[in-house]
Design a protein around this motif. Structure first.
Motif, short mmCIF file in Angstrom:
data_model
loop_
_atom_site.label_atom_id
_atom_site.label_comp_id
_atom_site.label_asym_id
_atom_site.label_seq_id
_atom_site.Cartn_x
_atom_site.Cartn_y
_atom_site.Cartn_z
N UNK A 1 43.13 38.70 24.79
CA UNK A 1 43.49 38.61 26.22
C UNK A 1 42.29 38.99 27.10
N UNK A 2 41.60 40.06 26.72
CA UNK A 2 40.47 40.52 27.52
C UNK A 2 39.34 39.52 27.60
N UNK A 3 38.95 38.98 26.46
CA UNK A 3 37.82 38.04 26.44
C UNK A 3 38.20 36.65 26.95
N UNK A 4 39.49 36.47 27.24
CA UNK A 4 39.86 35.27 27.98
C UNK A 4 39.31 35.29 29.39
N UNK A 5 38.85 36.47 29.84
CA UNK A 5 38.25 36.63 31.17
C UNK A 5 36.72 36.70 31.09
N UNK A 6 36.15 36.38 29.94
CA UNK A 6 34.71 36.54 29.74
C UNK A 6 33.88 35.57 30.55
N UNK A 7 34.48 34.48 31.02
CA UNK A 7 33.72 33.49 31.78
C UNK A 7 33.46 33.93 33.21
N UNK A 8 34.00 35.05 33.64
CA UNK A 8 33.69 35.58 34.96
C UNK A 8 32.19 35.91 35.02
N UNK A 9 31.60 35.88 36.23
CA UNK A 9 30.13 36.08 36.32
C UNK A 9 29.72 37.54 36.19
N UNK A 10 30.09 38.18 35.08
CA UNK A 10 29.72 39.57 34.83
C UNK A 10 28.62 39.63 33.79
N UNK A 11 27.74 40.61 33.93
CA UNK A 11 26.66 40.78 32.98
C UNK A 11 26.54 42.25 32.59
N UNK A 12 26.35 42.58 31.29
CA UNK A 12 26.22 41.64 30.18
C UNK A 12 27.50 40.83 29.95
N UNK A 13 27.40 39.76 29.19
CA UNK A 13 28.47 38.78 29.10
C UNK A 13 29.78 39.35 28.57
N UNK A 14 29.70 40.44 27.81
CA UNK A 14 30.90 41.00 27.19
C UNK A 14 31.61 42.00 28.10
N UNK A 15 31.03 42.29 29.26
CA UNK A 15 31.54 43.38 30.09
C UNK A 15 32.98 43.16 30.53
#
Length: 487
Positions: free
Chosen positions: A462-476
């Motif tokens: 569920x969490x990494x379903x939001x990984x495409x948001x423009x946050x860095x580092x990519x896993x944040x």
């Protein structure tokens, strides 16, 4: 205070433990709200926008500019939307301290604007004017066919540079702060087109020039734009960073798709057994059709700003309506499968708990158990908001970049913003909670024979379903939401 009822039908008084739970929940909510109020704008940079001009008042500014340029829009259709220069905004947020970036974007570097458009179906000529929330003109385009010879386009000009300067003065630009850095021209079939680029001498955030570009056809200004000229090297590096977000999102999509296939299989098996709460599931689907359809209809005024004038206007509107209908039905079918599969596994996993369809009865809503759950649930809302704000601020302290965006597209681009709010409260709650909690935890627990592992893997998918948001580092973003899911 008493609440209805227990298994014998008697009213159940709140116990001392219940009152302690209520007191703790209220204290948590109060402390969380204090954190959110204090640090909200620091974590949500777009919340600092000062809307001195809304859609209607910004249109009045655009109308005055059109009149000053003697452009008649009385016979044209009008459409508008709220938009932004995403590259400039992200460049400033990543290159400067967030507070300084907010100040710049609120005063000097105009990245947000109301986009107003006037057009005629099947006619190439149109007018576009962008007005900042603070009232300044951000952009202007009078699109004219390249072979046109409108009045003033071929007029002789003694001092061509005087025209863009006069235009800049007219819209209120600080001409004394600008210097001409580039000039070019293009010969069109029936007119000469000149382009002038001015650069601000005082505004150069993170080394990027802030430019005003004016295009003049003959003696008539036909376009203008002020913008931050983001370096190409930064854009390339940012695209490389974003590719990691996309890769993480793609991997998660595979896992999420596998979960959905599992939900579909369970749905079909339990449907054949007659074990689904069909009334509850279908009611959820109907509510989804209504809300998705409402959102689609509500977005039509903003969608008109994307209309291609080379196509039929009725066909364009009909296409929007058809897409809304198909989206409503498709989303409802997806939600029916998710809710049906999630409800049946939840009921099987926790038989001692109240079945979800029964929560909506008056008997359940006035019960002590549901009352306690509602109190705790509403206390968790500000707690999660405070967690999100704190996570972003702490992450930034250690060098992470986590911009939390305010969904202005839904808030200001629709005629009835509350429709989008209702949908945003309904669909994620039903789809994500039923799929990622009610279904996934017992589903993975059955596969891996571990409740803890099931909760962790469900939360992280569920969490990494939001990984495409423009946050860095990519896993944040995945870690932030995943930890919340596990909790």
């Amino acid at each position: 205070m008493t609440i209805l009822p227990n298994s014998a039908g008697e009213r159940q008084p709140l116990t001392r433990g219940d009152w302690i739970l209520i007191a703790i929940s209220l204290a948590i909510a109060a402390a969380s709200i204090a954190v959110v109020v204090r640090y909200f704008e620091s974590a949500f940079p777009q919340a600092s926008i000062e809307f001195r001009y809304d859609r209607n008042s910004s249109k009045e500014i655009a109308d005055r500019l059109a009149a000053a340029l003697q452009i008649d829009v009385s016979e044209m259709k009008h459409a508008s939307r709220f938009d932004s220069d995403g590259h400039a905004r992200i460049f400033l947020e990543r290159s400067l301290e967030l507070e300084r970036a907010n100040r710049l974007m609120g005063n000097d570097v105009l990245v947000w604007y109301w986009h107003h458009r006037w057009f005629r179906p099947l006619v190439e000529e149109e007018l576009r004017i962008d007005v900042a929330p603070s009232g300044e003109i951000v952009g202007f385009t009078h699109q004219i066919p390249e072979d046109a010879a409108a009045p003033g386009l071929q007029r002789a000009v003694a001092d061509p540079r005087a025209i863009p300067v006069a235009f800049l003065r007219m819209i209120g630009a600080d001409v004394d702060d600008l210097r001409l850095v580039e000039e070019s021209q293009r010969k069109l079939p029936r007119r000469l087109q000149r382009s002038y680029t001015f650069e601000s001498m005082s505004i150069r955030p993170a080394g990027a020039p802030y430019r005003h570009t004016v295009t003049v056809d003959g003696s008539t200004v036909t376009s203008y734009r002020q913008h931050l000229d983001v370096p190409d090297s930064w854009l390339r590096s940012y695209r490389e960073l974003r590719s990691k977000n996309a890769a993480a999102g793609s991997v998660d999509m595979i896992l999420l798709a596998a979960t959905m296939i599992g939900a579909l299989v369970i749905f079909i098996i339990r449907l054949r057994r007659g074990d689904l709460a069909l009334r509850f599931t279908l009611a959820t689907g109907i509510a989804c059709v209504i809300l998705v359809g409402g959102v689609a209809l509500n977005s039509i005024p903003a969608q008109l700003s994307y209309y291609d004038t080379t196509t039929s206007y009725p066909a364009f509107v009909g296409q929007i309506a058809l897409q809304g209908i198909m989206q409503s039905l498709g989303t409802a079918m997806l939600l029916i499968v998710i809710v049906g599969a999630g409800e049946v596994l939840y009921r099987q996993r926790l038989p001692a708990q109240l079945a979800m369809p029964r929560i909506w009865s008056s008997r359940a809503l006035t019960s002590r158990r549901v009352f306690r759950s509602l109190v705790l649930g509403y206390a968790l809302v500000p707690l999660f908001m405070a967690y999100q704000v704190s996570f972003y601020l702490i992450a930034r302290h250690y060098g992470a970049w986590a911009p939390a965006e305010v969904p202005y597209d839904d808030i200001v681009n629709t005629a009835l913003p509350w429709v989008a709010v209702l949908f945003a409260g309904f669909f994620p709650a039903f789809s994500e909670e039923f799929l990622s909690r009610a279904f996934s935890i017992p589903f993975f627990q059955r596969i891996f024979r571990s409740r803890v592992f099931a909760i962790v893997i469900a939360g992280m998918i569920w969490g990494f379903g939001h990984a495409t948001y423009p946050n860095q580092p990519f896993w944040l973003r995945g870690v932030e939401v995943g930890l919340a899911g596990i909790a």
